[in-house]
Design a protein around this motif. Structure first.
Motif, PDB file in Angstrom:
ATOM      1  N   SER A   1      39.988  29.287  47.007  1.00 18.39           N
ATOM      2  CA  SER A   1      38.709  29.857  47.434  1.00 18.39           C
ATOM      3  C   SER A   1      37.921  30.410  46.254  1.00 18.39           C
ATOM      4  O   SER A   1      38.478  30.728  45.203  1.00 18.39           O
ATOM      5  CB  SER A   1      38.941  30.986  48.454  1.00 18.39           C
ATOM      6  OG  SER A   1      39.753  30.557  49.530  1.00 18.39           O
TER       7      SER A   1
ATOM      8  N   HIS B   1      35.335  33.625  45.559  1.00 19.62           N
ATOM      9  CA  HIS B   1      34.857  34.901  46.083  1.00 19.62           C
ATOM     10  C   HIS B   1      33.370  35.028  45.760  1.00 19.62           C
ATOM     11  O   HIS B   1      32.978  35.161  44.609  1.00 19.62           O
ATOM     12  CB  HIS B   1      35.647  36.049  45.443  1.00 19.62           C
ATOM     13  CG  HIS B   1      35.181  37.409  45.870  1.00 19.62           C
ATOM     14  ND1 HIS B   1      35.521  38.562  45.182  1.00 19.62           N
ATOM     15  CD2 HIS B   1      34.400  37.824  46.909  1.00 19.62           C
ATOM     16  CE1 HIS B   1      34.962  39.599  45.763  1.00 19.62           C
ATOM     17  NE2 HIS B   1      34.280  39.179  46.821  1.00 19.62           N
TER      18      HIS B   1
ATOM     19  N   GLN C   1      35.090  34.029  40.957  1.00 18.90           N
ATOM     20  CA  GLN C   1      34.198  34.990  41.612  1.00 18.90           C
ATOM     21  C   GLN C   1      32.790  34.822  41.069  1.00 18.90           C
ATOM     22  O   GLN C   1      32.592  34.630  39.868  1.00 18.90           O
ATOM     23  CB  GLN C   1      34.664  36.423  41.391  1.00 18.90           C
ATOM     24  CG  GLN C   1      33.753  37.463  42.051  1.00 18.90           C
ATOM     25  CD  GLN C   1      34.277  38.882  41.905  1.00 18.90           C
ATOM     26  OE1 GLN C   1      35.315  39.101  41.276  1.00 18.90           O
ATOM     27  NE2 GLN C   1      33.572  39.848  42.478  1.00 18.90           N
TER      28      GLN C   1
ATOM     29  N   ALA D   1      41.835  33.238  45.890  1.00 17.88           N
ATOM     30  CA  ALA D   1      40.600  33.150  45.112  1.00 17.88           C
ATOM     31  C   ALA D   1      40.907  32.750  43.674  1.00 17.88           C
ATOM     32  O   ALA D   1      41.785  33.327  43.028  1.00 17.88           O
ATOM     33  CB  ALA D   1      39.859  34.484  45.141  1.00 17.88           C
TER      34      ALA D   1
ATOM     35  N   TYR E   1      34.414  34.401  51.238  1.00 19.77           N
ATOM     36  CA  TYR E   1      35.398  33.589  50.519  1.00 19.77           C
ATOM     37  C   TYR E   1      35.183  32.136  50.937  1.00 19.77           C
ATOM     38  O   TYR E   1      35.377  31.775  52.100  1.00 19.77           O
ATOM     39  CB  TYR E   1      36.809  34.076  50.822  1.00 19.77           C
ATOM     40  CG  TYR E   1      37.063  35.434  50.197  1.00 19.77           C
ATOM     41  CD1 TYR E   1      37.545  35.552  48.892  1.00 19.77           C
ATOM     42  CD2 TYR E   1      36.742  36.607  50.892  1.00 19.77           C
ATOM     43  CE1 TYR E   1      37.728  36.797  48.302  1.00 19.77           C
ATOM     44  CE2 TYR E   1      36.919  37.860  50.308  1.00 19.77           C
ATOM     45  CZ  TYR E   1      37.411  37.938  49.009  1.00 19.77           C
ATOM     46  OH  TYR E   1      37.573  39.180  48.422  1.00 19.77           O
TER      47      TYR E   1
END
Length: 402
Positions: free
Chosen positions: A325, A327, A357, A354, A339
């Motif tokens: 994923s 973020h 980001q 994650a 997410y």
């Protein structure tokens, strides 16, 4: 998912009738039940109701009747509209506090007997805000140049138009929602359901016998009013009707949110063209728009991957299972944390999985989703897997259309 475009009964087509303002004295007899009045008597009270001249008990009786009697609801709407014509329009720029007072007054009014569904309120609010802007501008400003922007095939796309042309664009694309509800399509009954928003817009512009002008304001606003009234009187099931955009589809509740998003962004285009101050949507409405974009991102990444414009998946993920994923942290009003599943649109985004980001401002994220800025221009804080970040930002821009 398929569209259920039934004609519906008279009640489903009855207009939404806003409740009249109440005074402090009206609360004295709120505990009393509405008087049992005949249809004839209630119909005779519609004029007084439109002028807010009924007692509290009579008002409640009339409004209870309007929720069940479509002919009286139509007549009440006509009378209320006629009452508004008795008041002279004033330029909203005369008093800088006028907008605030209007909003406070709206928030202080009691809820309507047939309230607008929560999922339709962003569209209701954004069309009302744009209409207030249009009321303020002069005749010549309707022809002010506006440059429409979006992303197409990973490249910025541009289209020259005018303020009036933008309203025609909104009218044409909102017609997709009208068609899904069985209402009149502004492009006519024979329009192909496979047209994309861009194709619908071009077809509408070409159908005009003269350059777009301020005469488009009335049909655009009437259509938005009709959409709100229709979904307000329909049952809960209407939220899941399918609205087809040619090459993709959304449930009605998301389609109206998408139309609210487009209305705001194009209103901002118009405001910039005529040097008019214009604020972003309220925090809750902005949050809903960001949430819709975030929910669409996994499928957008997968679509780009199938065409070779995104990195291959790192592994198969079972539907509903957590997977790799990104973020997405959106800051400011309407922000939050999302997410984004990277390897499958059916996977579950998870903070424990994650790998990257991205942090950016809410309005900036919306401008990226609208194609007003490129992924490279997005002022984002980025950490982690660069490939995943690039794929998600590019997928966000790919959500845009004319």
């Amino acid at each position: 998912m398929t569209a259920a475009n039934g004609e519906g009964d008279d009640l489903a087509r009855a207009p939404w009738i806003p409740a009249p303002r109440e005074s402090a004295d009206d609360h004295a007899d709120l505990a009393e039940p509405p008087p049992a009045l005949s249809h004839t008597v209630l119909k005779s009270l519609l004029g007084a109701w439109a002028l807010s001249a009924c007692s509290a008990a009579e008002t409640r009786a009339v409004e209870d009747h309007l929720t069940a009697c479509a002919p009286c609801a139509d007549e009440a709407l006509r009378l209320r509209d006629a009452v508004t014509l008795l008041h002279e329009d004033r330029d909203l720029d005369l008093d800088p506090l006028l907008r605030s007072r209007v909003l406070e007054n709206c928030l202080g009014r009691r809820p309507a007997r047939i309230p607008v569904p929560a999922w339709a309120t962003p569209y209701d609010a954004e069309t009302a805000r744009l209409d207030a802007l249009l009321r303020d501008i002069g005749e010549s400003e309707w022809h002010a140049p506006v440059r429409l922007k979006w992303h197409e095939d990973d490249r910025p796309a541009r289209r020259k138009s005018t303020v009036a042309g933008v309203i025609g664009h909104l009218l044409a694309v909102d017609g997709l929602v009208s068609g899904a509800l069985g209402l009149t399509d502004p492009l006519g009954p024979d329009v192909s359901p496979d047209l994309t928003p861009t194709e619908r817009t071009e077809a509408f512009w070409e159908s005009l016998d003269r350059p777009p002008n301020r005469s488009l304001r009335a049909p655009w606003r009437d259509q938005s009013h009709t959409l709100i009234r229709t979904v307000s009187f329909a049952g809960r099931e209407v939220a899941d009707l399918t609205v087809t955009y040619g090459d993709f589809a959304l449930p009605l509740k998301d389609a109206l949110l998408e139309r609210a998003f487009e209305c705001w962004l194009h209103a901002d285009d118009i405001a910039n063209a005529v040097a008019y101050p214009y604020d972003p949507p309220s925090g809750p409405h902005l949050h809903g728009m960001i949430d819709l974009a975030a929910r669409l991102l996994p499928a957008a990444v997968a679509h780009r991957r199938r065409s070779g414009r995104a990195a291959p998946a790192h592994g198969l993920v079972t539907a509903g299972a957590p997977g790799r994923s990104l973020h997405l942290e959106v800051e400011g009003a309407g922000g939050g944390h999302w997410y984004i599943a990277l390897d499958s649109p059916a996977a579950l985004g998870s903070p424990d999985h994650a790998v990257a980001q991205v942090a950016l401002d809410g309005v900036e994220f919306c401008r990226l989703v609208a194609g007003h800025i490129t992924p490279e221009e997005a002022a984002a804080g980025q950490t982690g897997d660069r490939e995943a970040i690039q794929d998600v930002l590019a997928a966000a821009a790919s959500l845009s259309h004319l």
